[in-house]
Design an enzyme around this catalytic site. Structure first.
Site, PDB file in Angstrom:
ATOM      1  CD  GLU A 427      17.458  48.713  46.068  1.00  0.00           C
ATOM      2  OE1 GLU A 427      18.315  49.221  46.823  1.00  0.00           O
ATOM      3  OE2 GLU A 427      17.282  49.097  44.910  1.00  0.00           O
ATOM      4  CG  ASP A 500      16.112  52.409  45.246  1.00  0.00           C
ATOM      5  OD1 ASP A 500      14.900  52.303  44.957  1.00  0.00           O
ATOM      6  OD2 ASP A 500      16.535  52.351  46.417  1.00  0.00           O
ATOM      7  CG  ASP A 502      20.716  53.884  44.612  1.00  0.00           C
ATOM      8  OD1 ASP A 502      20.607  52.745  44.109  1.00  0.00           O
ATOM      9  OD2 ASP A 502      20.356  54.142  45.774  1.00  0.00           O
TER      10      ASP A 502
END
Length: 636
Positions: A427, A500, A502
């Site tokens: 990403e 990530d 998150d």
């Protein structure tokens, strides 16, 4: 489907003994697939399959499965009960014979069961061999009998313990901790399986009770596989009011088909043979596909939806948006491998093709509104496919060789051996930069993506292939896509999603998995898709650093180093790590944690992707409300 004994009794003479039980404990994986969660649940399925076989013979209509607090299991049915008389070949009771000798079972003799799922006959004896203890209770001939076993060895004789005015069998067992890596049953996994069994055997009642959670479930569908299609489509928008359905028999094979078109773009065809989920398809699936393509093309020509100069619709066109359940029941199914993943009976293809062609031809003639809906959708799919052809050609593997600029900022690896090569889908440019610096360029390739890829659940193939990040992935992988997909051209043995830790990272993972599941499912089925697990925390004390991949691991580290004079860093992005840290924690094969993506239940997987990524908001809201309490590390 009553047997030749009118579905009421089978005797010891019909139980045939083929070999002994000794190999099971030495090589359990040969018989149940694995000693992990999949194998653990397989024990229950083997016992329930025996009861289902009696249901197919018309002598059982209720099965109750109970999970107890200690993860022991009881499976009770109201069938005829295992025969109790002495078996002529073994000199033991038939109950003991069935439970202690491999390949001993009524399903090896056609006079006992005409149709059976577990044709290998290893079921209950294997469960016995791999259980710490097993208790068999049989209600038959006005008596109740019981025999106890430990790790496959009888510890009591078969004895009468009382009177009974009912018939049936109850098998209770506890999986052996010496064999299995995990001993805890997953309620959701059992639910999926028993719901499927109830759909495939209309009218049968399967009751599931979990004493650990005080939960009871009932699976009972008079509509059978018609109800199955409605269940699969419940979060989709159907473009037909009714589910198309037929059941017919030819040359001793029964074919049951239910199908309905939706406004979606992916096909969902689930096939079964004698209640066994044939996830790899086989001859019955080939027959269905051929009949669909032939019938819809003929109907389109006859009623001028397809002009003389128009090309024929292809299989992908006529199956776009289709949900179908195909269930065949045959006397002697031939499966490829012990996993029974693919049906191999050659005659089944022509039987399914012939019966489906007759049914669908009549249906379209009698339901011209449905015929118009189906043809228009297929023709629109054809147009999109033709529009996408040029884009698809640009994604072929040769484009990597032809172009000096690699797609999507791909940093390729030096090796070409699939046993070691891997590509990280990363990403963003920041994490991509760290990954490129930290990798071993000999066997690790890096492909950074800009932001989130499109949601392929809501798009046709022509739009999907117009999206640059998706084109970059397809080109890098080398396999092509859709009708041109060829897994033999795959350039990397592992495709690793590295995002990530998150909310955005989780969303990107879901988008990528949706793409792989809908358009490159073979990559998942063949074990090529992985998810990287970067650490959640870095704990520093003095000059030492420790990485924690879960809250529990963090707590263990803090206990070990002492709860004073330490620092904790919560990682939210891969870009927060320098190249050395990213290599050490997430990319280095000796230390990293990778999750392999697999599909245990295709129906469940389809339901999840439709719920999370489809058009309907209601099911997604309900899913979030139901699962919110399980969320950890919420990023707010």
């Amino acid at each position: 489907m009553a047997n030749e004994n009118n579905g009421r009794h089978y005797t010891a003479n019909e139980i045939q003994v083929l070999t002994g039980l000794e190999p099971v404990r030495k090589r359990p994986g040969m018989y149940i697939g694995s000693t992990g969660p999949k194998g653990l649940h397989h024990l229950v399925y083997e016992v329930v399959d025996n009861s289902i076989d009696e249901a197919l013979a018309g002598i059982c209509d209720t099965i109750k499965v109970t999970v107890f607090e200690d993860n022991s299991i009881a499976v009770e049915d109201n069938g005829s009960g295992i025969p109790v008389e002495v078996h002529p070949q073994t000199g033991k009771s038939t109950v003991e014979t069935v439970l202690t000798i491999l390949h001993a079972g009524g399903k090896f003799n056609n006079s006992a069961y005409k149709v059976s799922g577990g044709l290998h006959g290893v079921g209950v004896s294997v469960v016995n061999a791999l259980s710490e203890w097993l208790v068999a209770k049989v209600r038959r001939d006005g008596k109740e009998y019981m025999q106890k076993f430990e790790r496959g060895v009888p510890v009591t004789e078969l004895e009468i313990i009382g009177e009974s005015n009912t018939t049936g069998t109850t098998i209770s067992f506890k999986p052996d901790g010496e064999i299995f890596e995990v001993l805890e049953y997953n309620l959701e996994t059992l639910e999926y399986r028993f719901r499927e069994m109830a759909f495939l055997n209309k009218g049968i009642k399967i009751l599931l009770e979990d004493k650990r959670k005080n939960v009871s479930k009932k699976f009972h569908y008079e509509g059978g596989i018609k109800s199955f299609v409605e269940y699969v489509n419940k979060n989709k928008t159907s473009i037909q009011k009714q589910v198309m359905y037929f059941e017919a028999e030819k040359d001793g094979t029964t074919v049951e088909l239910a199908m309905q078109y939706t406004d979606g773009y992916s096909e969902n065809i689930f096939t079964f043979a004698n209640n066994i989920n044939t996830q790899e398809g086989g001859t019955h699936l080939s027959g269905l596909k051929t009949a669909l393509t032939r019938t819809i093309n003929e109907y389109g020509r006859k009623y001028n939806y397809l002009k003389e100069k128009d090309e024929n619709l292809q299989g992908d066109d006529v199956r776009e948006g289709l949900t179908a359940i195909l269930s065949v029941k045959l006397k002697e199914p031939q499966f490829e491998g012990q996993t029974k993943g693919k049906l191999g009976n050659s005659e089944t293809r022509s039987i399914v093709e012939s019966l489906t062609y007759d049914f669908l031809s009549n249906f379209l003639e009698e339901n011209p509104k449905d015929g118009k809906i189906i043809l228009e959708k297929a023709i629109n799919s054809q147009r999109a496919r033709n529009a996408a052809r040029k884009a698809r050609e640009l994604t072929r593997r040769k484009s990597i060789l032809d172009n000096t600029t690699l797609p999507g900022k791909l940093a390729d690896c030096q090796e070409s051996d699939l046993s070691i090569t891997e590509i990280f889908i990363v990403e963003g440019d920041s994490a991509g930069g760290s990954a490129k610096q930290g990798r071993d360029k000999k066997f690790q390739a890096i492909l950074p993506l800009k932001g989130k890829i499109m949601n392929v659940e809501k798009a046709r193939i022509d739009r999907i292939l117009g999206y640059e990040e998706i084109k970059a992935m397809i080109t890098a992988f080398g396999t092509g896509i859709g009708e041109e997909f060829n897994i033999e051209k795959l350039r990397y043995g592992k495709i690793i999603i590295m995002t990530d830790a998150d909310v955005d990272g989780a969303h990107i993972r879901t988008l990528l998995l949706t793409f792989f599941y809908r358009y490159m499912k073979d990559l998942i089925d063949n074990g090529h898709i992985y998810i990287a697990q970067p650490p959640l925390y870095k704990v520093g004390k003095g000059r030492a650093s420790y990485y924690a991949y879960s809250d529990k691991q963090l707590d263990d580290i803090l206990k070990e180093i002492g709860r004073t004079n330490y620092t904790i860093q919560r990682y939210k992005g891969l870009g927060e790590m320098n190249p050395e840290q990213l290599w050490e924690t997430t990319m280095e094969p000796e230390n990293r944690i990778l999750l392999k993506v697999s599909i245990e239940d295709a129906v469940a997987a389809d339901e999840i992707f439709t719920t999370l990524m489809g058009d309907k908001v209601g099911p997604r809201r309900s899913f979030i409300q139901t699962n919110a309490k399980f969320v950890k590390n919420l990023d707010i």
